[in-house]
Design a protein around this motif. Structure first.
Motif, mmCIF file in Angstrom:
data_model
loop_
_atom_site.group_PDB
_atom_site.id
_atom_site.type_symbol
_atom_site.label_atom_id
_atom_site.label_comp_id
_atom_site.label_asym_id
_atom_site.label_seq_id
_atom_site.Cartn_x
_atom_site.Cartn_y
_atom_site.Cartn_z
ATOM 1 N N TYR A 3 0.843 -1.194 0.000
ATOM 2 C CA TYR A 3 0.000 0.000 0.000
ATOM 3 C C TYR A 3 0.881 1.248 0.000
ATOM 4 O O TYR A 3 1.918 1.288 0.651
ATOM 5 N N SER A 4 0.433 2.267 -0.698
ATOM 6 C CA SER A 4 1.172 3.525 -0.674
ATOM 7 C C SER A 4 0.904 4.234 0.654
ATOM 8 O O SER A 4 -0.136 4.037 1.281
ATOM 9 N N TYR A 5 1.856 5.042 1.058
ATOM 10 C CA TYR A 5 1.684 5.837 2.275
ATOM 11 C C TYR A 5 2.570 7.065 2.167
ATOM 12 O O TYR A 5 3.518 7.108 1.388
ATOM 13 N N GLU A 6 2.235 8.050 2.961
ATOM 14 C CA GLU A 6 3.046 9.255 3.034
ATOM 15 C C GLU A 6 3.038 9.743 4.472
ATOM 16 O O GLU A 6 1.988 9.814 5.108
ATOM 17 N N LEU A 7 4.211 10.034 4.992
ATOM 18 C CA LEU A 7 4.328 10.649 6.307
ATOM 19 C C LEU A 7 4.460 12.148 6.087
ATOM 20 O O LEU A 7 5.325 12.597 5.335
ATOM 21 N N LYS A 8 3.565 12.915 6.705
ATOM 22 C CA LYS A 8 3.653 14.362 6.543
ATOM 23 C C LYS A 8 3.203 15.066 7.809
ATOM 24 O O LYS A 8 2.414 14.530 8.583
ATOM 25 N N LYS A 9 3.737 16.247 8.002
ATOM 26 C CA LYS A 9 3.394 17.055 9.168
ATOM 27 C C LYS A 9 2.119 17.839 8.894
ATOM 28 O O LYS A 9 1.937 18.380 7.812
ATOM 29 N N ASP A 10 1.248 17.868 9.901
ATOM 30 C CA ASP A 10 0.044 18.686 9.772
ATOM 31 C C ASP A 10 0.396 20.127 10.166
ATOM 32 O O ASP A 10 1.534 20.410 10.546
ATOM 33 N N PRO A 11 -0.561 21.058 10.078
ATOM 34 C CA PRO A 11 -0.256 22.458 10.411
ATOM 35 C C PRO A 11 0.226 22.678 11.849
ATOM 36 O O PRO A 11 0.828 23.703 12.149
ATOM 37 N N GLY A 13 2.398 20.639 13.298
ATOM 38 C CA GLY A 13 3.704 20.013 13.414
ATOM 39 C C GLY A 13 3.662 18.556 13.846
ATOM 40 O O GLY A 13 4.692 17.975 14.181
ATOM 41 N N ILE A 14 2.480 17.956 13.836
ATOM 42 C CA ILE A 14 2.328 16.550 14.228
ATOM 43 C C ILE A 14 2.442 15.679 12.979
ATOM 44 O O ILE A 14 1.817 15.957 11.964
ATOM 45 N N THR A 15 3.251 14.622 13.062
ATOM 46 C CA THR A 15 3.412 13.727 11.924
ATOM 47 C C THR A 15 2.173 12.854 11.777
ATOM 48 O O THR A 15 1.691 12.257 12.735
ATOM 49 N N ARG A 16 1.658 12.810 10.564
ATOM 50 C CA ARG A 16 0.498 11.984 10.210
ATOM 51 C C ARG A 16 0.919 10.979 9.153
ATOM 52 O O ARG A 16 1.898 11.198 8.441
ATOM 53 N N ILE A 17 0.181 9.894 9.052
ATOM 54 C CA ILE A 17 0.415 8.939 7.979
ATOM 55 C C ILE A 17 -0.825 8.935 7.090
ATOM 56 O O ILE A 17 -1.944 8.758 7.570
ATOM 57 N N VAL A 18 -0.606 9.199 5.833
ATOM 58 C CA VAL A 18 -1.689 9.247 4.857
ATOM 59 C C VAL A 18 -1.694 7.916 4.120
ATOM 60 O O VAL A 18 -0.689 7.518 3.526
ATOM 61 N N LEU A 19 -2.830 7.233 4.189
ATOM 62 C CA LEU A 19 -2.987 5.915 3.572
ATOM 63 C C LEU A 19 -4.101 5.954 2.533
ATOM 64 O O LEU A 19 -4.958 6.837 2.576
ATOM 65 N N PRO A 20 -4.118 4.982 1.630
ATOM 66 C CA PRO A 20 -5.215 4.907 0.654
ATOM 67 C C PRO A 20 -6.568 4.756 1.356
ATOM 68 O O PRO A 20 -6.642 4.248 2.486
ATOM 69 N N ASP A 21 -7.628 5.184 0.679
ATOM 70 C CA ASP A 21 -8.971 5.139 1.265
ATOM 71 C C ASP A 21 -9.340 3.762 1.801
ATOM 72 O O ASP A 21 -9.982 3.656 2.844
ATOM 73 N N GLU A 22 -8.934 2.706 1.110
ATOM 74 C CA GLU A 22 -9.365 1.357 1.520
ATOM 75 C C GLU A 22 -8.776 0.911 2.859
ATOM 76 O O GLU A 22 -9.260 -0.050 3.451
ATOM 77 N N ILE A 23 -7.749 1.609 3.357
ATOM 78 C CA ILE A 23 -7.198 1.290 4.679
ATOM 79 C C ILE A 23 -7.013 2.549 5.531
ATOM 80 O O ILE A 23 -6.246 2.547 6.486
ATOM 81 N N SER A 24 -7.740 3.598 5.224
ATOM 82 C CA SER A 24 -7.531 4.896 5.885
ATOM 83 C C SER A 24 -7.814 4.886 7.385
ATOM 84 O O SER A 24 -7.228 5.673 8.131
ATOM 85 N N ILE A 25 -8.690 4.003 7.849
ATOM 86 C CA ILE A 25 -8.977 3.934 9.295
ATOM 87 C C ILE A 25 -7.718 3.568 10.075
ATOM 88 O O ILE A 25 -7.531 3.982 11.212
ATOM 89 N N LEU A 26 -6.825 2.828 9.442
ATOM 90 C CA LEU A 26 -5.581 2.450 10.114
ATOM 91 C C LEU A 26 -4.710 3.662 10.429
ATOM 92 O O LEU A 26 -3.889 3.604 11.347
ATOM 93 N N SER A 27 -4.886 4.752 9.704
ATOM 94 C CA SER A 27 -4.163 5.993 10.037
ATOM 95 C C SER A 27 -4.505 6.423 11.454
ATOM 96 O O SER A 27 -3.627 6.750 12.248
#
Length: 111
Positions: A3-11, A13-27
């Motif tokens: 699965y694709s993922y991206e680690l990115k900071k929100d406004p 400064g907290i790191t979030r993991i962005v996952l595809p819709d089919e597994i987004s609850i796991l974020s």
């Protein structure tokens, strides 16, 4: 991980993991894990299921829970209004996701 993922900071400064819709609850699930000790415990549970020590195992966090079985893990969001409220991922892929988040925890503890 397949699965694709991206680690990115929100406004904030907290790191979030962005996952595809089919597994987004796991974020929401993995983002609730903030310490190495907690992560080690959960990874141990997953490995015990994969190795047959447990038939299944459930972990409940603030807003989500996962039901871990040998082949699949089902994530459920307890407060989501919009569907879907559940996602399914292969347990080996779930372990891989947890290892990715573990590395993020380790990296941020070094900063």
């Amino acid at each position: 991980m397949k699965y694709s993922y991206e680690l990115k900071k929100d406004p904030f400064g907290i790191t979030r993991i962005v996952l595809p819709d089919e597994i987004s609850i796991l974020s929401d699930f993995v983002e609730d894990i903030s310490t190495q000790e907690e992560m080690d415990e959960y990874i141990r549970y997953i490995k015990n299921v994969l190795e047959g020590v447990y038939n299944d195992f459930e972990i409940t966090l603030n807003t989500t829970s996962v039901s871990i079985r040998k082949d699949v893990t089902i994530a459920e969001h307890h407060y989501r209004i919009d569907e879907p409220c559940e996602n399914t991922i292969e347990t080996k892929e779930f372990l891989e996701l947890m290892l990715i988040w573990e590395e993020r925890i380790i990296d941020e503890s070094r900063e």
